[in-house]
Design a protein around this motif. Structure first.
Motif, PDB file in Angstrom:
ATOM      1  N   ASN A   4     -45.323 -42.332  -9.539  1.00  0.00           N
ATOM      2  CA  ASN A   4     -44.565 -41.745  -8.875  1.00  0.00           C
ATOM      3  C   ASN A   4     -43.721 -40.525 -10.259  1.00  0.00           C
ATOM      4  N   MET A   5     -42.897 -39.450  -9.693  1.00  0.00           N
ATOM      5  CA  MET A   5     -42.325 -38.839  -9.664  1.00  0.00           C
ATOM      6  C   MET A   5     -40.887 -39.244 -10.767  1.00  0.00           C
ATOM      7  N   LYS A   6     -40.812 -39.589 -11.992  1.00  0.00           N
ATOM      8  CA  LYS A   6     -39.357 -40.068 -12.791  1.00  0.00           C
ATOM      9  C   LYS A   6     -38.239 -38.818 -12.293  1.00  0.00           C
ATOM     10  N   VAL A   7     -38.542 -38.000 -11.560  1.00  0.00           N
ATOM     11  CA  VAL A   7     -36.435 -37.037 -11.242  1.00  0.00           C
ATOM     12  C   VAL A   7     -36.969 -37.321  -9.592  1.00  0.00           C
ATOM     13  N   PRO A   8     -35.484 -36.849  -9.470  1.00  0.00           N
ATOM     14  CA  PRO A   8     -35.447 -37.481  -7.321  1.00  0.00           C
ATOM     15  C   PRO A   8     -36.000 -35.792  -6.843  1.00  0.00           C
ATOM     16  N   LEU A   9     -36.179 -36.157  -6.355  1.00  0.00           N
ATOM     17  CA  LEU A   9     -37.046 -34.995  -4.937  1.00  0.00           C
ATOM     18  C   LEU A   9     -35.854 -34.541  -4.003  1.00  0.00           C
ATOM     19  N   SER A  10     -35.521 -32.846  -3.284  1.00  0.00           N
ATOM     20  CA  SER A  10     -34.394 -32.334  -2.765  1.00  0.00           C
ATOM     21  C   SER A  10     -35.479 -31.746  -1.935  1.00  0.00           C
ATOM     22  N   ILE A  11     -34.723 -30.966  -0.935  1.00  0.00           N
ATOM     23  CA  ILE A  11     -35.161 -30.267  -0.041  1.00  0.00           C
ATOM     24  C   ILE A  11     -34.376 -28.640  -0.138  1.00  0.00           C
ATOM     25  N   LEU A  12     -35.769 -27.461  -0.012  1.00  0.00           N
ATOM     26  CA  LEU A  12     -34.416 -26.214   0.204  1.00  0.00           C
ATOM     27  C   LEU A  12     -35.392 -25.308   1.149  1.00  0.00           C
ATOM     28  N   TRP A  40     -36.672 -40.342   4.486  1.00  0.00           N
ATOM     29  CA  TRP A  40     -38.219 -40.584   3.517  1.00  0.00           C
ATOM     30  C   TRP A  40     -37.365 -40.430   1.507  1.00  0.00           C
ATOM     31  N   GLY A  41     -36.723 -40.279   1.671  1.00  0.00           N
ATOM     32  CA  GLY A  41     -35.963 -40.869   0.818  1.00  0.00           C
ATOM     33  C   GLY A  41     -35.019 -39.446   0.108  1.00  0.00           C
ATOM     34  N   TYR A  42     -35.555 -38.159  -0.019  1.00  0.00           N
ATOM     35  CA  TYR A  42     -34.739 -36.756  -1.090  1.00  0.00           C
ATOM     36  C   TYR A  42     -33.436 -36.930  -0.708  1.00  0.00           C
ATOM     37  N   ASN A  43     -33.485 -36.715  -1.967  1.00  0.00           N
ATOM     38  CA  ASN A  43     -31.642 -36.260  -2.271  1.00  0.00           C
ATOM     39  C   ASN A  43     -30.958 -36.070  -1.668  1.00  0.00           C
ATOM     40  N   ARG A  44     -31.486 -34.943  -1.442  1.00  0.00           N
ATOM     41  CA  ARG A  44     -30.050 -33.671  -1.278  1.00  0.00           C
ATOM     42  C   ARG A  44     -31.033 -32.516  -0.465  1.00  0.00           C
ATOM     43  N   PHE A  45     -30.590 -31.867  -0.014  1.00  0.00           N
ATOM     44  CA  PHE A  45     -31.320 -31.056   1.847  1.00  0.00           C
ATOM     45  C   PHE A  45     -29.459 -29.803   1.720  1.00  0.00           C
ATOM     46  N   MET A 310     -36.111 -28.949  -6.573  1.00  0.00           N
ATOM     47  CA  MET A 310     -35.789 -28.658  -5.381  1.00  0.00           C
ATOM     48  C   MET A 310     -37.219 -27.979  -4.479  1.00  0.00           C
ATOM     49  N   VAL A 311     -37.723 -28.597  -3.349  1.00  0.00           N
ATOM     50  CA  VAL A 311     -39.415 -28.724  -2.791  1.00  0.00           C
ATOM     51  C   VAL A 311     -39.118 -27.901  -1.610  1.00  0.00           C
ATOM     52  N   ARG A 323     -45.294 -33.369   8.018  1.00  0.00           N
ATOM     53  CA  ARG A 323     -46.028 -33.919   6.940  1.00  0.00           C
ATOM     54  C   ARG A 323     -46.621 -33.400   5.448  1.00  0.00           C
ATOM     55  N   SER A 324     -46.510 -32.302   5.186  1.00  0.00           N
ATOM     56  CA  SER A 324     -46.211 -31.933   4.026  1.00  0.00           C
ATOM     57  C   SER A 324     -44.806 -32.512   3.208  1.00  0.00           C
ATOM     58  N   TYR A 325     -43.829 -32.608   3.629  1.00  0.00           N
ATOM     59  CA  TYR A 325     -42.511 -33.390   3.177  1.00  0.00           C
ATOM     60  C   TYR A 325     -43.038 -34.842   2.619  1.00  0.00           C
ATOM     61  N   GLU A 326     -43.509 -35.252   4.354  1.00  0.00           N
ATOM     62  CA  GLU A 326     -44.370 -36.919   4.300  1.00  0.00           C
ATOM     63  C   GLU A 326     -44.763 -36.454   2.562  1.00  0.00           C
ATOM     64  N   ILE A 327     -46.097 -36.576   2.325  1.00  0.00           N
ATOM     65  CA  ILE A 327     -46.866 -36.662   1.770  1.00  0.00           C
ATOM     66  C   ILE A 327     -45.916 -36.369   0.322  1.00  0.00           C
ATOM     67  N   ILE A 328     -45.263 -35.367   0.309  1.00  0.00           N
ATOM     68  CA  ILE A 328     -45.049 -34.905  -1.126  1.00  0.00           C
ATOM     69  C   ILE A 328     -43.409 -36.531  -1.469  1.00  0.00           C
ATOM     70  N   SER A 329     -43.271 -36.675  -0.120  1.00  0.00           N
ATOM     71  CA  SER A 329     -42.008 -37.568  -0.482  1.00  0.00           C
ATOM     72  C   SER A 329     -42.586 -38.840  -1.361  1.00  0.00           C
ATOM     73  N   GLN A 330     -43.819 -39.551  -0.529  1.00  0.00           N
ATOM     74  CA  GLN A 330     -45.303 -40.582  -1.469  1.00  0.00           C
ATOM     75  C   GLN A 330     -45.153 -40.034  -2.836  1.00  0.00           C
ATOM     76  N   LEU A 331     -44.358 -39.048  -3.581  1.00  0.00           N
ATOM     77  CA  LEU A 331     -44.292 -39.382  -4.878  1.00  0.00           C
ATOM     78  C   LEU A 331     -43.400 -39.927  -6.135  1.00  0.00           C
ATOM     79  N   MET A 332     -42.359 -40.152  -4.412  1.00  0.00           N
ATOM     80  CA  MET A 332     -41.158 -40.201  -5.413  1.00  0.00           C
ATOM     81  C   MET A 332     -41.687 -42.017  -5.365  1.00  0.00           C
TER      82      MET A 332
END
Length: 332
Positions: A4-12, A40-45, A310-311, A323-332
């Motif tokens: 898993n990633m060690k940093v938070p993931l967010s969305i732009l 999915w647990g993203y930190n910010r939008f 920030m993705v 689906r793309s963002y869901e797959i990425i969220s599974q790395l958190m």
């Protein structure tokens, strides 16, 4: 390497308008994505301010932030960013003071100094004020003083109501070294536009960290935006990514249009020269299956030393985008 990633993931997001779509549908899709991202647990939008762009529906950024915040519950929502030279600082203080009052503890304010558009549109936005970003530090200080009047030596004649007393975190955004240095000097959080300025990402982040002085923050906090497109296979992700490639190709050709559907062979669309030019602009993009994205994203985080990622993504089909963002969220 951990799984898993060690940093938070967010969305732009920019509420992309796709070919055959509408502004209304784009804004509905943005809220739908934000609601899924929250689960999915993203930190910010964050939403970005752009103008005169037939592929972007987030130009009235503060309004879209309210739209997203009203339909979500916990995810942080903010601007990535507001282009401050386009606005009077008082107006931004009032807008984000209002947002903070409506959605306390959830609003971020990222600020940029570029126009977010072409020169003609910038002139239409800015009118007789005529700011070109050269006075960005002064504008920033005015804005901060509207939120916190104690920053003023004298009692101000004009107050931001709402705005005064609002505790909205301010980030500086950049695609070069200017805001990296300014945010370091002021001890503020910094977000870099690696999704369209990849060659400057590592130098800007290093500049920010090496020059940081305690201020708003005790230690530096740097976030980097990057294009990530994920799918079940590398081949499917590369196919989806051709929409983004065609979109940026339109920028090069000065032919802006809605986000186009993907194509099977980009060699039928671009010239060799255009392909090389796009590689410079989109070179940091991470495209592939879950395992490919995991590996490349880990390498990207190691290279940039980012505290948060920030993705960003331009994908024509909304379900494929989800689906793309869901797959990425599974790395958190």
């Amino acid at each position: 390497m951990s799984n898993n990633m060690k940093v938070p993931l967010s969305i732009l997001d920019v509420s992309p308008i796709v070919e055959g779509g509408s502004v209304k549908q784009s804004l509905q899709n943005t809220l739908d994505l934000a609601q899924h991202a929250e689960g999915w647990g993203y930190n910010r939008f964050w939403l970005a301010e752009h103008h005169n762009a037939p592929n972007i529906a987030s130009s009235a950024t503060s309004v879209v932030i309210a739209h997203v915040a009203s339909g979500t519950n916990t995810i942080r929502v903010g601007a990535g960013g507001i282009m401050l030279p386009n606005h009077a600082p008082l107006v931004i203080a009032e807008q984000f003071g209002t947002l903070d009052a409506l959605y306390p503890g959830r609003i971020d304010l990222g600020l940029g100094r570029a126009p977010g558009t072409d020169h003609l549109t910038a002139a239409a936005l800015r009118g007789s004020r005529g700011s070109n970003g050269h006075d960005f530090p002064e504008q920033l200080e005015k804005l901060r003083a509207y939120f916190d009047p104690s920053r003023n030596e004298y009692v101000p004649a004009v107050r931001a109501i709402p705005g005064e007393g609002a505790e909205v975190p301010i980030w500086l955004l950049g695609s070069s070294d200017f805001s990296a240095m300014l945010s370091a000097q002021l001890g503020m959080p910094f977000a870099f536009a690696g999704h369209f300025s990849p060659n400057f990402t590592v130098p800007a982040m290093n500049l920010y960290r090496s020059n940081f002085k305690a201020g708003v923050l005790d230690k530096p906090y740097g976030m980097v935006a990057v294009n990530v497109i994920a799918a079940e296979t590398d081949e499917e992700a590369q196919y989806l990514a051709t929409s983004m490639q065609q979109l940026f190709l339109g920028f090069i050709r000065n032919n802006r249009a809605p986000v186009p559907p993907p194509v099977r062979n980009m060699d039928e669309v671009w010239s060799e020269h255009e392909k090389i030019a796009l590689e410079h602009q989109l070179g940091s993009s991470i495209i592939g299956s879950k395992e490919t994205v995991r590996e490349k994203l880990a390498q990207f985080i190691e290279a940039t030393k980012a505290d948060e990622i920030m993705v960003s993504s331009y994908i024509y089909n909304h379900q494929a985008r989800l689906r793309s963002y869901e797959i990425i969220s599974q790395l958190m």
